[in-house]
Design an enzyme around this catalytic site. Structure first.
Site, PDB file in Angstrom:
ATOM      1  CG  ASP A 108      -2.108  -0.803   1.198  1.00 14.86           C
ATOM      2  OD1 ASP A 108      -2.481  -1.234   0.094  1.00 14.86           O
ATOM      3  OD2 ASP A 108      -2.727  -1.028   2.256  1.00 14.86           O
ATOM      4  NE  ARG A 153      -4.535  -1.608  -4.482  1.00 15.07           N
ATOM      5  CZ  ARG A 153      -4.199  -1.894  -3.218  1.00 15.07           C
ATOM      6  NH1 ARG A 153      -3.726  -0.952  -2.423  1.00 15.07           N
ATOM      7  NH2 ARG A 153      -4.315  -3.122  -2.766  1.00 15.07           N
TER       8      ARG A 153
HETATM    9  P1  FDA Z   1     -13.666   9.733  -5.930  1.00 13.48           P
HETATM   10  O1  FDA Z   1     -13.173  10.085  -4.560  1.00 13.48           O
HETATM   11  O2  FDA Z   1     -13.741  10.806  -6.950  1.00 13.48           O
HETATM   12  O3  FDA Z   1     -15.055   9.008  -5.777  1.00 13.48           O
HETATM   13  C1  FDA Z   1     -15.838   8.633  -6.890  1.00 13.48           C
HETATM   14  C2  FDA Z   1     -17.178   8.117  -6.368  1.00 13.48           C
HETATM   15  O4  FDA Z   1     -16.975   6.921  -5.613  1.00 13.48           O
HETATM   16  C3  FDA Z   1     -17.849   9.059  -5.367  1.00 13.48           C
HETATM   17  O5  FDA Z   1     -18.636  10.004  -6.041  1.00 13.48           O
HETATM   18  C4  FDA Z   1     -18.676   8.091  -4.537  1.00 13.48           C
HETATM   19  O6  FDA Z   1     -19.840   7.719  -5.218  1.00 13.48           O
HETATM   20  C5  FDA Z   1     -17.788   6.881  -4.469  1.00 13.48           C
HETATM   21  N1  FDA Z   1     -16.928   6.898  -3.257  1.00 13.48           N
HETATM   22  C6  FDA Z   1     -15.586   7.099  -3.219  1.00 13.48           C
HETATM   23  N2  FDA Z   1     -15.148   6.984  -1.953  1.00 13.48           N
HETATM   24  C7  FDA Z   1     -16.222   6.720  -1.187  1.00 13.48           C
HETATM   25  C8  FDA Z   1     -16.413   6.481   0.207  1.00 13.48           C
HETATM   26  N3  FDA Z   1     -15.400   6.510   1.067  1.00 13.48           N
HETATM   27  N4  FDA Z   1     -17.671   6.238   0.649  1.00 13.48           N
HETATM   28  C9  FDA Z   1     -18.708   6.180  -0.205  1.00 13.48           C
HETATM   29  N5  FDA Z   1     -18.599   6.398  -1.539  1.00 13.48           N
HETATM   30  C10 FDA Z   1     -17.376   6.663  -2.029  1.00 13.48           C
HETATM   31  N6  FDA Z   1      -5.144   5.386  -1.343  1.00 13.48           N
HETATM   32  C11 FDA Z   1      -3.850   5.555  -0.986  1.00 13.48           C
HETATM   33  O7  FDA Z   1      -3.437   6.708  -0.775  1.00 13.48           O
HETATM   34  N7  FDA Z   1      -3.015   4.493  -0.854  1.00 13.48           N
HETATM   35  C12 FDA Z   1      -3.422   3.223  -1.106  1.00 13.48           C
HETATM   36  O8  FDA Z   1      -2.632   2.273  -0.975  1.00 13.48           O
HETATM   37  C13 FDA Z   1      -4.782   3.025  -1.502  1.00 13.48           C
HETATM   38  N8  FDA Z   1      -5.266   1.782  -1.762  1.00 13.48           N
HETATM   39  C14 FDA Z   1      -6.529   1.656  -2.311  1.00 13.48           C
HETATM   40  C15 FDA Z   1      -6.983   0.395  -2.718  1.00 13.48           C
HETATM   41  C16 FDA Z   1      -8.201   0.282  -3.384  1.00 13.48           C
HETATM   42  C17 FDA Z   1      -8.645  -1.061  -3.846  1.00 13.48           C
HETATM   43  C18 FDA Z   1      -8.996   1.445  -3.602  1.00 13.48           C
HETATM   44  C19 FDA Z   1     -10.294   1.362  -4.347  1.00 13.48           C
HETATM   45  C20 FDA Z   1      -8.568   2.663  -3.145  1.00 13.48           C
HETATM   46  C21 FDA Z   1      -7.357   2.777  -2.477  1.00 13.48           C
HETATM   47  N9  FDA Z   1      -6.928   4.012  -2.002  1.00 13.48           N
HETATM   48  C22 FDA Z   1      -5.618   4.151  -1.599  1.00 13.48           C
HETATM   49  C23 FDA Z   1      -7.898   5.122  -1.833  1.00 13.48           C
HETATM   50  C24 FDA Z   1      -7.902   6.053  -3.028  1.00 13.48           C
HETATM   51  O9  FDA Z   1      -6.711   6.781  -3.089  1.00 13.48           O
HETATM   52  C25 FDA Z   1      -9.090   7.032  -2.944  1.00 13.48           C
HETATM   53  O10 FDA Z   1      -8.950   7.839  -1.786  1.00 13.48           O
HETATM   54  C26 FDA Z   1     -10.456   6.388  -2.932  1.00 13.48           C
HETATM   55  O11 FDA Z   1     -10.499   5.263  -3.760  1.00 13.48           O
HETATM   56  C27 FDA Z   1     -11.533   7.365  -3.404  1.00 13.48           C
HETATM   57  O12 FDA Z   1     -11.266   7.766  -4.705  1.00 13.48           O
HETATM   58  P2  FDA Z   1     -12.091   7.301  -6.015  1.00 13.48           P
HETATM   59  O13 FDA Z   1     -11.086   6.909  -7.028  1.00 13.48           O
HETATM   60  O14 FDA Z   1     -13.072   6.277  -5.674  1.00 13.48           O
HETATM   61  O15 FDA Z   1     -12.747   8.608  -6.584  1.00 13.48           O
END
Ligand code: FDA
Length: 333
Positions: A152, A202
């Site tokens: 991570d 990732r």
């Molecule tokens: P964005 O934040 O723009 O969200 C898009 C849509 O997704 C939102 O409109 C909502 O509908 C939904 N959504 C997103 N987050 C939500 C929540 N918490 N609750 C409810 N709905 C939500 N980060 C990091 O810094 N280091 C890491 O190692 C990882 N590892 C990791 C693994 C995996 C499998 C995922 C999916 C994510 C991570 N992350 C991470 C977290 C990542 O950096 C990020 O903060 C979140 O995924 C939210 O970003 P989105 O890409 O979903 O887009």
């Protein structure tokens, strides 16, 4: 004290709506580092229902049941044994032991022996040599069961250490991968050398509050950089993970892979446990590989706060649940 009324509850939601998204995000991320708040939150019964949405349980057995249910729904998994920034060598070793036990339990139940590890949980801030030896123990345990270990990515002060340790590990343990955050300005260069080294990325946006000197603060710039890095990874010829719940970016990934004739077994989508379950299932129905990041353990507080920070509406939801619970308790006195 009188029980909170419906108007009070609506007031809580309004207070949340008026705070700008970025201010709320920074506030929640800074609260995620407060150990005193973590102790209160973990003891409180009030936060349980909403925490359960994002965390698969406090024990390994609870996590295994959740993972088995995901497997029945054709979802793959990677497990995060919660904990980070440990404060003693004993805690780092205990966290490492939990990972080793988790890998063996997953393998013996026919579940994905795939884990995601944070270096500060393995003792990075205490003693880099201890951290390295803990990570090696996890890599050996994963190798013994044909598993996979993803490093991570934490905040930008740990990026170099994480990438360096992953690079060393990858020479001996090819079934490892690392994380790149589109919020960081350095990430395009990191993607290039990781791809050249044959690594698996990732790609995520980044969950930490970072300074302007190293990161893009504007959401649309972070998203645009995500789209660029995603295209580079998808067309690189090696296997990577597209970790996002953002429907526009997921749609873009589909467009790129269709246009370039990239098979569905050449990449995977990844999402967090409890987030956009509808989208997770829809992608499975359409034949994509989807891996769910499944956190479990008692030390859920910082992880949970980052999930609140990602979507301020979650805070309103949680506070309304707490106020409702409190008013029920007061009425029941
Ligand atoms: P964005 O934040 O723009 O969200 C898009 C849509 O997704 C939102 O409109 C909502 O509908 C939904 N959504 C997103 N987050 C939500 C929540 N918490 N609750 C409810 N709905 C939500 N980060 C990091 O810094 N280091 C890491 O190692 C990882 N590892 C990791 C693994 C995996 C499998 C995922 C999916 C994510 C991570 N992350 C991470 C977290 C990542 O950096 C990020 O903060 C979140 O995924 C939210 O970003 P989105 O890409 O979903 O887009």
């Amino acid at each position: 004290m009188p029980a909170p009324t419906a108007t009070d509850r609506a007031g809580v939601a309004d207070a949340i709506r008026v705070l700008p998204h970025r201010a709320m995000r920074s506030l929640l991320i800074s609260l995620s580092h407060r150990r005193s708040l973590a102790r209160i939150a973990v003891r409180s019964q009030l936060t349980r229902p909403i925490v359960a949405r994002f965390v698969a349980g406090e024990t390994l057995d609870e996590a295994l049941s959740a993972i088995a249910a995901l497997k029945r729904a054709e979802l793959h998994t990677t497990v995060d044994v919660l904990g980070e920034s440990v404060t003693s060598p004993e805690l780092a070793t205990a966290a490492c032991d939990r990972y080793v036990a988790t890998l063996s339990a997953l393998a013996s139940r026919g579940l994905d022996p795939n884990v995601s590890v944070k270096l500060t949980q393995m003792g990075l801030e205490i003693d880099p040599a201890l951290c390295r030896s803990n990570v090696e123990r996890i890599l050996e345990a994963a190798r013994a069961v044909g598993g996979f270990v993803r490093f991570d990515m934490e905040d930008h002060t740990r990026t170099d250490a994480t990438l360096t340790l992953w690079r060393e590990a990858h020479e001996t343990y090819p079934r490892t991968g690392v994380v790149v955050q589109s919020a960081l300005r350095r990430s395009a260069a990191d993607v290039e050398w990781i791809v050249a080294a044959g690594g698996s990325v990732r790609l995520c946006k980044g969950a930490y509050a970072e300074p302007r000197s190293v990161a893009y603060l504007n959401k649309s710039t972070v998203d645009a950089n995500y789209a660029r890095l995603m295209e580079r990874l998808l067309t690189s010829g090696s296997y990577h993970a597209i970790a996002t719940h953002d429907p526009r970016l997921i749609g873009r990934a589909m467009e790129i892979t269709t246009r370039e004739g990239i098979d569905r077994d050449r990449f995977e989508f990844q999402m967090l446990y409890g987030v956009r379950r509808d989208l997770q299932r829809m992608l499975v129905r359409r034949g994509f590989t989807v891996r769910i990041y499944v956190p479990y353990g008692r030390e859920w507080y910082p992880y949970f706060m980052r999930r609140l920070a990602e979507r301020p509406a979650n805070v309103g939801f949680m506070l309304r649940a707490i106020v409702k619970e409190e008013s029920r308790r007061i009425r029941g006195r």
